[in-house]
Design a protein around this motif. Structure first.
Motif, short mmCIF file in Angstrom:
data_model
loop_
_atom_site.label_atom_id
_atom_site.label_comp_id
_atom_site.label_asym_id
_atom_site.label_seq_id
_atom_site.Cartn_x
_atom_site.Cartn_y
_atom_site.Cartn_z
N MET A 119 5.48 -21.89 -16.76
CA MET A 119 5.90 -22.84 -15.74
C MET A 119 6.39 -22.14 -14.46
O MET A 119 6.26 -22.67 -13.38
N VAL A 120 6.99 -20.94 -14.59
CA VAL A 120 7.50 -20.27 -13.39
C VAL A 120 6.45 -19.36 -12.76
O VAL A 120 6.67 -18.83 -11.68
N ASN A 121 5.33 -19.22 -13.45
CA ASN A 121 4.27 -18.33 -12.95
C ASN A 121 3.85 -18.75 -11.54
O ASN A 121 3.48 -19.90 -11.32
N GLY A 122 3.92 -17.80 -10.60
CA GLY A 122 3.51 -18.08 -9.23
C GLY A 122 4.56 -18.75 -8.37
O GLY A 122 4.34 -18.99 -7.19
N LYS A 123 5.71 -19.10 -8.95
CA LYS A 123 6.77 -19.77 -8.18
C LYS A 123 7.61 -18.73 -7.44
O LYS A 123 7.82 -17.62 -7.95
N THR A 124 8.10 -19.12 -6.28
CA THR A 124 9.00 -18.24 -5.53
C THR A 124 10.43 -18.66 -5.81
O THR A 124 10.82 -19.80 -5.54
N ILE A 125 11.18 -17.75 -6.39
CA ILE A 125 12.56 -18.06 -6.79
C ILE A 125 13.51 -17.10 -6.07
O ILE A 125 13.30 -15.88 -6.09
#
Ligand code: PMT
Length: 404
Positions: free
Chosen positions: A1-7
């Motif tokens: 789910m966090v793959n590719g997300k900018t955190i």
């Protein structure tokens, strides 16, 4: 789910700052693009080089350390973030965010951000329970910030109590479930009603109630977050409706009935959180009513019960009613559930402080055909909405419900 997300990972100055390194590493391993912002105090506990190595990105500490002349760093970071996580969050960092301060890179970026924020506090138990800290956390929660509660155990200060930073894997799980939420109601059409109705007496006077619309708006907002297509039928409200919904404004119970029944067939889920008038004036004067004698007697007649009408016409829809009660909550809630053919009834004891009309919080009990499903403690209306929609989403999956 966090793959590719900018955190953006904000690390503030507490002994638990070292756990920020493990959190950073886990997020990077899961495919997230992590940008770390450290406060000056955080750098006393762990070096920026550690976080730079783990995140594979430069670490930000100073608002004025502008490395790329083409952008303003804190705005650029804020604009591109899908999520900001502050772990650990000290009492000071929480107070600054609640107060809207912007005196370092992290607080400045937080003020510029429009994305969701997850806060994982860590501090001594007495600090955590201090009324000022509790107030700041409640304020942030009412603005939509999410919290990952600290754990109980040995604190660095010697106490064995609540206050230690949640474990990095628990924070990662909270982040996953945040991103996961976006798919829970994907493809579902949800209708929610909000606010109070206005029953005219004459051109300048009407009967209404204290509903602000906040509960219904929170449900609309949470449903959008969970991926639903939202139609919002709103009566008289004092809060601002969320954007991104199909908004239908109405005044009276009759207009709300028409608006709701007009779109009902298309809906998968209907949540009736509006406070609808049970009675309206038999005669509505075209002219302003004049004083005439000592007493004025108004003749009122019943309005149509919208929820009951929807219950009678129910086909595939998942129907959720609210119940504003002050006594015998379970008895009245279960009576409404059966009589109005609902799948769930959300009962709020409007006599309790922090529950019901107008405020930013609510205390609700959710009832299904089997009885009490969940009794929620005092929560922000946003959190109530998210938990309620979670229950609805689970039941829809279980029943294979909704329109194909
Ligand atoms: O808007 P807020 O300030 O945030 O406040 C939220 C709230 C207190 C209004 C909300 O949480 C709430 O309790 N809404 C329902 C209030 C109400 O009208 O309760 P009731 O017990 O009178 O009605 C039961 C259900 O029947 C409700 O779903 C209501 O929408 C529906 N009803 C009632 C009368 C009517 N003529 N038609 C209806 O559809």
């Amino acid at each position: 789910m966090v793959n590719g997300k900018t955190i953006i990972l904000g690390i503030t100055g507490g002994i638990a700052a070292y756990k920020g390194a493990a959190l950073c590493s886990k997020l990077v391993q899961a495919g997230a693009n992590v940008h770390v912002i450290m406060t000056e105090s955080a750098t006393k506990f762990i070096t920026p080089l550690t976080l730079q190595t783990l995140s594979r990105n430069p670490v930000y500490m100073d608002t004025f350390d502008e490395r790329d002349p083409a952008v303003v760093s804190h705005i650029h970071l804020a604009d591109h973030a899908d999520l900001i996580v502050i772990a650990p969050a000290t009492a000071n960092a929480i107070a600054k965010l609640a107060g809207g301060h912007a005196d370092d890179m992290l607080s400045t970026t937080l003020l510029a951000a429009t994305c969701p924020i997850i806060i994982a506090p860590a501090m001594n138990v007495h600090m955590y329970e201090h009324p000022a800290v509790v107030h700041n956390m409640e304020l942030l929660a009412s603005r939509g910030a999410m919290f990952v509660e600290p754990g109980t155990g040995q604190l660095a200060c010697g106490y064995v109590a609540k206050g230690r930073l949640a474990e990095p894997e628990d924070i990662v799980a909270a982040i996953h479930s945040w991103f996961d939420a976006g798919s829970k109601l994907k493809g579902k059409r949800l209708l929610v009603t909000a606010g109070g109705t206005m029953e005219r007496l004459d051109p300048v006077r009407y009967l209404t109630n204290d509903s602000s619309g906040k509960m219904g708006f929170a449900i609309a907002e949470a449903a959008l977050l969970m991926g639903a297509e939202v139609t919002l039928v709103a009566g008289r409200t004092t809060a601002a409706p969320p954007s991104g919904v199909n908004l239908i404004r109405v005044e009276s119970a009759q207009q709300m009935l028409e608006a709701v029944t007009g779109v009902y067939a298309e809906m998968d889920i209907v949540v009736k959180s509006a406070a609808v008038a049970d009675y309206r004036a038999v005669y509505v004067s075209d002219q302003k009513l004049k004083k005439n004698g000592e007493n004025l007697v108004l003749e009122l007649e019943r309005t149509t019960d919208i929820l009951e009408t929807l219950g009678k016409r129910k086909q595939h829809q998942f129907l959720v009613g609210f119940a504003a009660e002050t006594e015998q909550i379970e008895h009245y809630a279960m009576d409404k559930l059966t009589r109005k053919n609902c799948d769930l009834i959300v009962a709020n004891d409007v006599g309790l402080a922090g529950a019901g009309f107008n405020g930013d919080t609510n205390i609700v009990q959710v009832f299904g055909p089997e009885g009490l499903i969940e009794a929620m403690p005092l929560l922000s209306k946003r959190e109530v909405a998210l938990r309620l929609l979670d229950i609805i989403a689970e039941r829809l999956v279980f029943s294979g419900g909704g329109k194909e």
